[in-house]
Design a protein around this motif. Structure first.
Motif, PDB file in Angstrom:
ATOM      1  N   THR A  62       0.800  -1.215   0.000  1.00  0.00           N
ATOM      2  CA  THR A  62       0.000   0.000   0.000  1.00  0.00           C
ATOM      3  C   THR A  62       0.837   1.271   0.000  1.00  0.00           C
ATOM      4  O   THR A  62       0.281   2.358  -0.114  1.00  0.00           O
ATOM      5  CB  THR A  62      -0.938   0.027   1.224  1.00  0.00           C
ATOM      6  OG1 THR A  62      -0.148  -0.033   2.414  1.00  0.00           O
ATOM      7  CG2 THR A  62      -1.894  -1.141   1.212  1.00  0.00           C
ATOM      8  N   PRO A  98       2.786   3.792  -1.963  1.00  0.00           N
ATOM      9  CA  PRO A  98       2.927   4.059  -3.402  1.00  0.00           C
ATOM     10  C   PRO A  98       4.373   3.957  -3.861  1.00  0.00           C
ATOM     11  O   PRO A  98       5.307   4.240  -3.108  1.00  0.00           O
ATOM     12  CB  PRO A  98       2.413   5.499  -3.537  1.00  0.00           C
ATOM     13  CG  PRO A  98       1.566   5.726  -2.331  1.00  0.00           C
ATOM     14  CD  PRO A  98       2.176   4.912  -1.234  1.00  0.00           C
ATOM     15  N   THR A 106       6.338  12.653  -8.281  1.00  0.00           N
ATOM     16  CA  THR A 106       5.697  12.509  -6.974  1.00  0.00           C
ATOM     17  C   THR A 106       6.661  12.895  -5.860  1.00  0.00           C
ATOM     18  O   THR A 106       7.877  12.953  -6.045  1.00  0.00           O
ATOM     19  CB  THR A 106       5.213  11.071  -6.743  1.00  0.00           C
ATOM     20  OG1 THR A 106       6.323  10.169  -6.775  1.00  0.00           O
ATOM     21  CG2 THR A 106       4.177  10.672  -7.782  1.00  0.00           C
ATOM     22  N   ASN A 138       2.174  11.995  -3.054  1.00  0.00           N
ATOM     23  CA  ASN A 138       1.519  10.687  -2.961  1.00  0.00           C
ATOM     24  C   ASN A 138       1.725  10.040  -1.593  1.00  0.00           C
ATOM     25  O   ASN A 138       1.182   8.980  -1.315  1.00  0.00           O
ATOM     26  CB  ASN A 138       1.975   9.753  -4.085  1.00  0.00           C
ATOM     27  CG  ASN A 138       3.451   9.380  -3.994  1.00  0.00           C
ATOM     28  OD1 ASN A 138       4.222  10.000  -3.250  1.00  0.00           O
ATOM     29  ND2 ASN A 138       3.850   8.370  -4.736  1.00  0.00           N
ATOM     30  N   MET A 176      -5.259  12.585  -3.579  1.00  0.00           N
ATOM     31  CA  MET A 176      -4.885  11.178  -3.502  1.00  0.00           C
ATOM     32  C   MET A 176      -6.054  10.281  -3.904  1.00  0.00           C
ATOM     33  O   MET A 176      -5.893   9.330  -4.682  1.00  0.00           O
ATOM     34  CB  MET A 176      -4.429  10.830  -2.086  1.00  0.00           C
ATOM     35  CG  MET A 176      -3.079  11.390  -1.690  1.00  0.00           C
ATOM     36  SD  MET A 176      -2.620  10.829  -0.021  1.00  0.00           S
ATOM     37  CE  MET A 176      -0.954  11.497   0.129  1.00  0.00           C
ATOM     38  N   ARG A 200      -6.732  10.362  -7.604  1.00  0.00           N
ATOM     39  CA  ARG A 200      -5.746   9.592  -8.376  1.00  0.00           C
ATOM     40  C   ARG A 200      -5.791   8.102  -8.053  1.00  0.00           C
ATOM     41  O   ARG A 200      -5.182   7.293  -8.752  1.00  0.00           O
ATOM     42  CB  ARG A 200      -4.335  10.140  -8.108  1.00  0.00           C
ATOM     43  CG  ARG A 200      -4.113  11.560  -8.597  1.00  0.00           C
ATOM     44  CD  ARG A 200      -2.664  11.994  -8.435  1.00  0.00           C
ATOM     45  NE  ARG A 200      -2.263  12.067  -7.029  1.00  0.00           N
ATOM     46  CZ  ARG A 200      -2.409  13.132  -6.254  1.00  0.00           C
ATOM     47  NH1 ARG A 200      -2.981  14.230  -6.735  1.00  0.00           N
ATOM     48  NH2 ARG A 200      -2.008  13.127  -4.999  1.00  0.00           N
ATOM     49  N   GLY A 201      -6.451   7.743  -6.950  1.00  0.00           N
ATOM     50  CA  GLY A 201      -6.562   6.332  -6.572  1.00  0.00           C
ATOM     51  C   GLY A 201      -5.302   5.761  -5.990  1.00  0.00           C
ATOM     52  O   GLY A 201      -5.078   4.540  -6.030  1.00  0.00           O
ATOM     53  N   GLU A 202      -4.449   6.629  -5.405  1.00  0.00           N
ATOM     54  CA  GLU A 202      -3.183   6.161  -4.854  1.00  0.00           C
ATOM     55  C   GLU A 202      -2.681   7.157  -3.817  1.00  0.00           C
ATOM     56  O   GLU A 202      -2.720   8.364  -4.027  1.00  0.00           O
ATOM     57  CB  GLU A 202      -2.140   6.026  -5.953  1.00  0.00           C
ATOM     58  CG  GLU A 202      -0.780   5.554  -5.475  1.00  0.00           C
ATOM     59  CD  GLU A 202       0.263   5.563  -6.576  1.00  0.00           C
ATOM     60  OE1 GLU A 202       0.651   4.467  -7.018  1.00  0.00           O
ATOM     61  OE2 GLU A 202       0.677   6.663  -6.996  1.00  0.00           O
ATOM     62  N   GLY A 203      -2.200   6.618  -2.693  1.00  0.00           N
ATOM     63  CA  GLY A 203      -1.602   7.489  -1.690  1.00  0.00           C
ATOM     64  C   GLY A 203      -1.492   6.799  -0.348  1.00  0.00           C
ATOM     65  O   GLY A 203      -2.079   5.740  -0.115  1.00  0.00           O
ATOM     66  N   GLY A 247      -7.697   3.032  -2.646  1.00  0.00           N
ATOM     67  CA  GLY A 247      -6.293   2.964  -3.016  1.00  0.00           C
ATOM     68  C   GLY A 247      -5.412   3.833  -2.157  1.00  0.00           C
ATOM     69  O   GLY A 247      -4.200   3.910  -2.381  1.00  0.00           O
ATOM     70  N   VAL A 248      -6.014   4.479  -1.164  1.00  0.00           N
ATOM     71  CA  VAL A 248      -5.267   5.346  -0.243  1.00  0.00           C
ATOM     72  C   VAL A 248      -5.332   4.738   1.154  1.00  0.00           C
ATOM     73  O   VAL A 248      -6.397   4.306   1.598  1.00  0.00           O
ATOM     74  CB  VAL A 248      -5.856   6.775  -0.217  1.00  0.00           C
ATOM     75  CG1 VAL A 248      -5.036   7.680   0.696  1.00  0.00           C
ATOM     76  CG2 VAL A 248      -5.923   7.346  -1.626  1.00  0.00           C
TER      77      VAL A 248
END
Length: 266
Positions: free
Chosen positions: A2, A4, A10, A85, A129, A132-135, A177-178
């Motif tokens: 998990t 990133p 980033t 991120n 985050m 973007r679906g990530e963090g 995703g975060v």
């Protein structure tokens, strides 16, 4: 995993990066290839740290107790061509002594950094985050979050807020995703206690040596915990046991012990 992966544009924002746990987390993230954005008030210390990091670093001197300065932080990150991120809310401070003898300005300044700044930066960073679906977010609390802390009442309550707030974030972020992780270290030799107003000798007298964990080991546990998606990270077996015991001990029994042992109330 998990945490990133590093990207060309980033960055990992690390507050309180000028010393202690913040410095070591920045070093660990850099070792893993992440560009870092170092945030604190001390420009000289941040620049010295940035010079040693191999994956790139930006220095953004910021007084996190100042709301307009905090509000402009993300714009400054973007001006450097970076997208956060990872967010490490590590900056913190403590007052010491009974509230009845406290300085209201100092108390509110502590709460501004330890509590308000954490919520403020999360509120500003998380929307991007999630989009973007990530963090990954790491908010630094303390084992003080699991119990009252006579002698440092505002600090202990602030860390309890950070723990509860971050656990709530983790629930809200599920499936986005975060991730959100709370770091709850016990005693660490970082100079934090001295700045709060008690000596290392006083702290060591109140807290057994088996509870002390180095800033380097705390940082490694924190980053590995984020990588594994852990909800709460408590470095050190003794600290984990003490935190569990504190949660189930009746306050009528716990409070006299904590009050008697705290150097700020002697």
């Amino acid at each position: 995993m998990t945490l990133p992966l590093p990207g060309p544009d980033t960055t990992a924002i690390v507050t309180g990066a000028s010393s202690g746990i913040g410095t070591e987390i920045a070093r660990e993230l850099s070792r893993r290839g992440h560009h870092v954005t170092l945030v604190a008030r001390s420009v000289d210390k941040l620049e010295a740290l940035a010079a040693e990091l191999t994956s790139g670093a930006d220095v953004l001197a910021t007084d996190l107790s100042d709301r307009p300065s905090r509000a402009g932080l993300l714009d400054r990150v973007a001006a450097n061509g970076r997208v956060p991120n990872i967010l490490i809310n590590n900056a913190g401070l403590s007052t010491m002594g009974p509230v009845s003898a406290s300085d209201p300005i100092a108390e509110m300044g502590m709460i501004e950094v330890d509590v308000v700044a954490v919520a403020d930066l999360c509120s500003r960073v998380l929307p991007g985050m999630v989009e973007r679906g990530e963090g990954a977010v790491l908010n630094v609390a303390s084992t003080a979050a699991f119990q009252p802390l006579p002698g440092q009442a505002g600090y202990g309550a602030g860390k309890a807020f950070v723990l509860s707030y971050t656990q709530s974030l983790a629930g809200e972020l599920r499936g986005t995703g975060v991730s959100a992780t709370t770091l709850c270290p016990g005693p660490v030799d970082t100079g934090f206690g001295e700045r709060a107003g008690f000596t290392k000798e006083e702290a060591e007298a109140a807290l057994p040596s088996v509870m002390w964990v180095s800033a380097r080991d705390v940082a490694l546990a924190a980053v590995e915990g984020m990588e594994k998606g852990r909800l709460v990270v408590i470095p050190g077996k003794v600290n984990r046991a003490a935190a569990a015991l504190a949660q189930v001990t009746p306050r009528t029994l716990l409070l006299p012990i904590l009050t008697k042992s705290h150097p700020g109330l002697r």
